[in-house]
Motif scaffolding. Structure first.
Motif, PDB file in Angstrom:
ATOM      1  N   THR A 172       0.804  -1.222   0.000  1.00 41.81           N
ATOM      2  CA  THR A 172       0.000   0.000   0.000  1.00 41.81           C
ATOM      3  C   THR A 172       0.837   1.273   0.000  1.00 41.81           C
ATOM      4  O   THR A 172       0.307   2.359   0.217  1.00 41.81           O
ATOM      5  CB  THR A 172      -0.953   0.027   1.218  1.00 41.81           C
ATOM      6  OG1 THR A 172      -0.179   0.009   2.429  1.00 41.81           O
ATOM      7  CG2 THR A 172      -1.891  -1.160   1.190  1.00 41.81           C
ATOM      8  N   TRP A 173       2.144   1.185  -0.246  1.00 46.43           N
ATOM      9  CA  TRP A 173       2.963   2.390  -0.366  1.00 46.43           C
ATOM     10  C   TRP A 173       2.527   3.189  -1.591  1.00 46.43           C
ATOM     11  O   TRP A 173       2.333   2.644  -2.670  1.00 46.43           O
ATOM     12  CB  TRP A 173       4.435   2.030  -0.517  1.00 46.43           C
ATOM     13  CG  TRP A 173       5.101   1.540   0.733  1.00 46.43           C
ATOM     14  CD1 TRP A 173       5.253   0.249   1.121  1.00 46.43           C
ATOM     15  CD2 TRP A 173       5.711   2.342   1.760  1.00 46.43           C
ATOM     16  NE1 TRP A 173       5.920   0.184   2.320  1.00 46.43           N
ATOM     17  CE2 TRP A 173       6.209   1.453   2.736  1.00 46.43           C
ATOM     18  CE3 TRP A 173       5.881   3.711   1.936  1.00 46.43           C
ATOM     19  CZ2 TRP A 173       6.878   1.901   3.877  1.00 46.43           C
ATOM     20  CZ3 TRP A 173       6.536   4.154   3.079  1.00 46.43           C
ATOM     21  CH2 TRP A 173       7.025   3.254   4.033  1.00 46.43           C
ATOM     22  N   SER A 174       2.393   4.494  -1.418  1.00 46.64           N
ATOM     23  CA  SER A 174       2.109   5.369  -2.552  1.00 46.64           C
ATOM     24  C   SER A 174       3.377   6.113  -2.943  1.00 46.64           C
ATOM     25  O   SER A 174       4.225   6.408  -2.096  1.00 46.64           O
ATOM     26  CB  SER A 174       1.007   6.380  -2.200  1.00 46.64           C
ATOM     27  OG  SER A 174       1.445   7.268  -1.176  1.00 46.64           O
ATOM     28  N   LEU A 175       3.531   6.401  -4.223  1.00 46.29           N
ATOM     29  CA  LEU A 175       4.734   7.039  -4.757  1.00 46.29           C
ATOM     30  C   LEU A 175       4.353   8.339  -5.442  1.00 46.29           C
ATOM     31  O   LEU A 175       3.465   8.370  -6.296  1.00 46.29           O
ATOM     32  CB  LEU A 175       5.423   6.100  -5.754  1.00 46.29           C
ATOM     33  CG  LEU A 175       6.590   6.679  -6.564  1.00 46.29           C
ATOM     34  CD1 LEU A 175       7.725   7.081  -5.639  1.00 46.29           C
ATOM     35  CD2 LEU A 175       7.072   5.663  -7.596  1.00 46.29           C
ATOM     36  N   THR A 176       5.035   9.425  -5.050  1.00 47.98           N
ATOM     37  CA  THR A 176       4.816  10.734  -5.653  1.00 47.98           C
ATOM     38  C   THR A 176       6.158  11.348  -6.011  1.00 47.98           C
ATOM     39  O   THR A 176       7.059  11.419  -5.163  1.00 47.98           O
ATOM     40  CB  THR A 176       4.071  11.688  -4.683  1.00 47.98           C
ATOM     41  OG1 THR A 176       2.866  11.072  -4.239  1.00 47.98           O
ATOM     42  CG2 THR A 176       3.752  13.010  -5.370  1.00 47.98           C
ATOM     43  N   ALA A 177       6.304  11.760  -7.251  1.00 47.47           N
ATOM     44  CA  ALA A 177       7.525  12.456  -7.680  1.00 47.47           C
ATOM     45  C   ALA A 177       7.411  13.929  -7.304  1.00 47.47           C
ATOM     46  O   ALA A 177       6.404  14.568  -7.573  1.00 47.47           O
ATOM     47  CB  ALA A 177       7.721  12.301  -9.184  1.00 47.47           C
ATOM     48  N   ILE A 178       8.443  14.473  -6.656  1.00 47.23           N
ATOM     49  CA  ILE A 178       8.449  15.883  -6.293  1.00 47.23           C
ATOM     50  C   ILE A 178       9.777  16.495  -6.713  1.00 47.23           C
ATOM     51  O   ILE A 178      10.756  15.786  -6.965  1.00 47.23           O
ATOM     52  CB  ILE A 178       8.214  16.095  -4.784  1.00 47.23           C
ATOM     53  CG1 ILE A 178       9.357  15.482  -3.967  1.00 47.23           C
ATOM     54  CG2 ILE A 178       6.871  15.523  -4.349  1.00 47.23           C
ATOM     55  CD1 ILE A 178       9.275  15.807  -2.480  1.00 47.23           C
TER      56      ILE A 178
END
Length: 318
Positions: A172-178
């Motif tokens: 359930t890890w979510s990944l967001t590029a910043i």
């Protein structure tokens, strides 16, 4: 060593004020079992557990959505006359809810410990991964940043690498590029710790060795440099093996024998070295180690021991 605290996210739908309050109390009591729970309203998101009142008008649709997502459920309903796994009658006590939460969040070992593929963080931290920006990873109450360019991860002040390792294989890890500016303005103060990928992989090798790829059985290996580790990251029994690997190439069986360590432990060290990019591998046979330690080796190993506050070669013949 204490068991790392695991973070979980629970969503609730349709609970009246009494059951909502009891759920909050039951969740807070899980800290005694080193389980940190974040509560949220259900909106169709992936969570570790959905607590649902079947007496609510929207319960049928919510239950179907949860099952489609594979989200475990704890159902509360007036029609339940007895407690069963995942089911509680209306009016359930704080204790009843707490016991169900503990049981459902810590699923049976045969299902909870199955590793499906390479965890997301380990994919991003591989030594051959391309350094493409910053990656924000979130799961429940845990947030961390992966920075491939500097080969490091950023963590909250109170989070340890061991706690991260405990949850690596959760899906359930979510990944967001910043970008760097967003990190500096919104996350730098929240994620003040920095740890190298080397420290991460050696921590995983220690606490979750089943996640590490197995090295080739006959390969010999040498460390190109001393790993970026602190005394808290590495058991004292590993220091001699790391020092020997730093000095020259070894095969796992020979190193295990020379250091009087289980071969599984040595294989974990090899895996950490390979995953972190510190390994210099050789296919050619490695000559056996000499029967006695040379003076230079002894001085080097003693220096390593002093660095970590240990004493080696105790009881050695003079």
């Amino acid at each position: 060593m204490n068991t790392p605290i695991r973070s979980f996210q629970i969503a609730a739908l349709g609970l009246d004020l009494l059951h909502q309050t009891r759920l909050k109390l039951a969740s807070s009591l899980l800290l005694a079992e080193r389980m940190d729970v974040t509560l949220a309203a259900w909106s169709g998101q992936r969570v570790d557990l959905l607590v649902l009142s079947l007496d609510h008008a929207a319960s049928t649709a919510a239950l179907a959505d949860a099952r489609a997502l594979g989200v475990p459920t704890l159902l509360i309903a007036r029609r339940f006359s007895a407690i069963a796994r995942g089911e509680l009658p209306h009016g359930a006590t704080v204790r009843d809810i707490n016991e169900q939460l503990s049981t459902l969040l810590l699923r049976a070992p045969e299902t909870a410990d199955v590793v499906q593929g390479t965890p997301l963080l380990m994919q991003l931290a591989r030594h051959d991964a391309q350094p493409a920006g910053l990656h924000l990873l979130q799961r429940g109450g845990m947030t961390l940043l992966v920075d491939p360019a500097t080969r490091s991860i950023a963590l909250p002040a109170a989070t340890t690498l061991a706690e991260v390792a405990a949850q690596l294989d959760d899906a359930t890890w979510s990944l967001t590029a910043i970008d760097a500016e967003t990190f500096q303005h919104q996350y730098a103060y929240r994620l003040p710790q920095r740890h190298s990928f080397e420290a991460l992989f050696f921590c995983i090798a220690r606490h979750r060795p089943e996640l590490m790829p197995a090295p080739a059985a006959q390969a010999s290996l040498q460390l190109r440099q001393w790993p970026d580790l602190s005394a808290d990251d590495v058991p004292g029994t590993w220091l001699l093996a790391i020092a020997r690997l730093h000095a020259r190439p070894w095969r796992a069986t020979a190193l295990a024998s020379a250091c009087r360590m289980p071969q599984d432990t040595v294989q974990s060290l090899f895996s950490a070295a390979l995953a972190s990019g510190l390994a210099l591998t050789q296919d050619a046979p490695v000559p056996p180690s000499p029967p006695r330690a040379e003076n230079n080796d002894s001085r080097f190993f003693s220096w390593v021991a002093r660095r970590f506050g240990l004493t080696l070669f105790q009881g050695a013949a003079s």
